[in-house]
Design an enzyme around this catalytic site. Structure first.
Site: not given
Length: 647
Positions: A21, A132
């Site tokens: 990304g 995360d």
């Protein structure tokens, strides 16, 4: 960049690129230390000041070593002042991530959890919260050692600012602590996420959220465990956050002896959770022997036609807006290490319907770049509500297709262009339909852009642009509505391609003498490029279809760009006509391609006759503020002479 290129004079690119990304990643070989590494491009730090800061922090962090954290070796800069690129050099982890693997014995999950807890204990000691933790961010070596990666959501202890200051706190709903879902992360949040991760490794899924509505949230989260891959799934985030704020999680019986430890780690109250040190000790006590560690599937030891790619969160860097510590976190991240195992060779475009040979990427929805028809992504009839549309497939380069629409406000050019360049700077609200992600960019410069990130390992995206044509002055709102319609049509066309197939081929195919079959990089050899000091002929940037090739000087801001174009026959209005190497050539006025540029157009061939004639041209651009207009023009003319002879 291309295979064989050396970055930083020592890292030879041997496989890639793989784009996540946020940019591109290459598998490389360090020819100085004789080891395999991964190079990750870092968007946003290409300026001199940004790179100097990045490199200083990266080198400082390189001295931080932990057996369960992916190691950062260095930061290097390539290219030139006009097109500089910044790269992180990172440890290569061969085994891939633990995402989407079968459930393992609780004792094996505990051994992994203890390793990660040890890494978190060290990071928290440096004031860094990961933010995360999930299976997709755990990489495994061939000997079963687990390493923590992907710091795209990391932040500083005592604050809520992430290393991506223009975005909200990032997380994955199935693994995020209640306080994270409320936008209030803290060190204990990593303990919760680690508990959820160990649960997923042992039970095959993260812990369930309690409550009836929570079951709905769980179902959504199971369908898309990594919300960072689809940050616009607001319904999932909302449901998960609502239930987490007022409920608890349910630990599956499949976790066996881990159940009590996980219940403590997954406590709703951060203060009730064990510290990372306590979690490490508890998990280590429950862990099985070393031989109980997960082993790599047999296929990992063989050549892979498709490398396994862990999930990659989107990361934008704005060096001036973050503290040195935040940049340290960003440098450590590298936003992930990809397991680029097996198979050498360039994963270039394959023909439609061809099976991917060993070591090459699977066939993409675009197929062979040289024969793909961009017009296959649009239908002029979809734009009739705005006016009278007519298609012009030769309005520009071979990678685009234009529809000219006569509206009440004047002519509008709706263009579809295929590209394989970096997409890290393309931002805006996005939606996902099938395998296509559509990004709606903010209007800029009197035009409206929509970008389709397409499936396939050749990293192609399609940009739909609506802009004024022939002096028209349509409102921006009209342009964006037209771009939306054309983009939706393009998405439907891509999603209609059968599995393993490709979009329609160009029909009829262009003749053998067309530039469509040429490689722009071959038109200038090393001897020709010697006229531009500092140019490295072996290190070009290569565009879609090999129809665009550019080089930058390492000693000045001078650059050379050679690209193919099509359009109406050139006349004296386009520049001073002459002949070079048997071809008609037009030398454009200074700065035609922007400030401090010189443009020379070489006519390669003419297709058609009379009013229907189309020129195929090679455009040679030389630019750079360090040279005068006359110097740039002389260099461009000399290079155009070499191009004409090569044709």
């Amino acid at each position: 960049m291309r295979l064989g290129t050396r970055v930083g004079r020592r890292y030879r690119l041997v496989k890639g690129p793989v784009r996540g990304g946020s940019g591109e990643v290459w598998f490389a070989h360090d020819e100085e230390l004789h080891r395999d590494v991964v190079l990750k491009r870092v968007p946003g730090n290409d300026g001199a000041a940004g790179f100097d800061w990045l490199r200083a922090e990266a080198r400082a962090l390189a001295r931080f070593s932990h057996p369960h954290v992916v190691t950062l070796y260095d930061a290097v800069r390539a290219g030139n002042r006009w097109r500089p690129t910044s790269w992180l050099v990172m440890e290569y982890v061969a085994g891939g991530s633990l995402d989407n693997r079968p459930a393992m014995r609780p004792q094996a999950a505990a051994r992994i959890g203890a390793q990660v807890a040890d890494a978190l204990h060290a990071l928290h000691g440096k004031g860094i919260v990961h933010g995360d933790i999930k299976p997709g961010n755990l990489l495994i070596t061939r000997d079963g050692t687990v390493k923590l990666a992907d710091f795209g959501a990391a932040h500083r202890v005592g604050g809520q600012e992430t290393i991506t200051p223009n975005t909200a706190v990032s997380y994955t709903p199935g693994y995020a602590a209640p306080e994270v879902l409320r936008g209030q992360p803290e060190p204990a949040s990593d303990v919760f996420s680690l508990g959820a991760t160990v649960h997923a490794l042992a039970a095959g899924h993260p812990p369930r959220r309690a409550g009836a509505a929570g079951k709905d949230a769980n179902a959504r989260a199971d369908a898309n465990d990594d919300a960072n891959d689809d940050p616009n799934d607001e319904a999932t985030a909302y449901l998960a956050a609502r239930e987490a704020a007022r409920g608890t999680v349910e630990v599956d019986e499949a976790t066996g002896p881990l159940r009590k430890t996980l219940e403590a780690m997954l406590a709703r109250d951060p203060g009730a959770r064990p510290t990372t040190a306590a979690a490490r000790e508890a998990l280590a006590a429950l862990a099985g022997p070393e031989e109980d560690a997960p082993t790599l599937p047999d296929r990992m030891a063989a050549t892979l036609p498709e490398p396994e790619l862990p999930g990659v969160p989107f990361l934008r860097r704005h060096v001036g807006a973050v503290t040195a510590l935040a940049v340290v976190v960003a440098a450590l991240a590298g936003v992930g290490i990809w397991a680029l195992t097996g198979g050498g060779g360039d994963p270039g475009p394959a023909g439609p319907g061809d099976a991917a040979p060993p070591g090459r990427a699977a066939v993409s929805v675009i197929g062979d770049h040289r024969t793909a028809d961009p017009c296959a992504l649009t239908k002029p009839s979809k734009l009739t509500s705005f006016g009278d549309p007519s298609r012009d497939p030769a309005y520009g380069g071979f990678n685009r297709c234009d529809t000219i629409v006569q509206t009440d406000s004047g002519s509008v050019d709706v263009e579809v262009e295929l590209d394989n360049g970096p997409t890290s700077d393309i931002t805006g609200p996005s939606t996902t339909e099938g395998p296509v992600r559509l990004i709606k960019e903010e209007p800029d410069g009197g035009e409206c852009d929509r970008t389709l990130l397409l499936p396939g390992r050749d990293h192609v995206h399609a940009t739909v642009t609506a802009k004024p044509a022939d002096g028209g002055s349509p409102a921006t709102s009209l342009l964006c509505r037209m771009a939306d319609v054309a983009a939706a049509d393009a998405v439907s066309a891509v999603n209609a391609v059968p599995s393993g197939g490709a979009i329609v081929r160009r029909s009829p195919p262009l003749p053998d003498g067309s530039l469509v079959h040429q490689d722009a990089c071959t038109l200038l050899d090393a001897k020709a490029l010697e006229t531009v000091p500092g140019i490295n002929a072996t290190d070009p940037d290569i565009g879609f279809g090999n129809w665009d090739c550019s080089w930058g000087s390492t000693t000045s801001d001078t650059y050379v760009d050679v690209y193919f174009d099509r359009g109406d026959p050139l006349t004296a209005a386009n520049g001073t006509p002459t002949r070079l190497g048997g071809h008609r050539v037009f030398v454009a006025p200074p700065n035609e391609e922007g400030d401090h540029t010189a443009l020379v157009q070489v006519v390669a061939r003419t297709d058609g006759t009379g009013g229907d004639a189309i020129h195929e041209m090679v455009e040679v651009v030389v630019g750079g503020s360090s040279r005068s207009d006359s110097e740039l023009r002389s260099l461009a003319t000399g290079l155009a002479t070499s191009v004409a002879r090569a044709l």
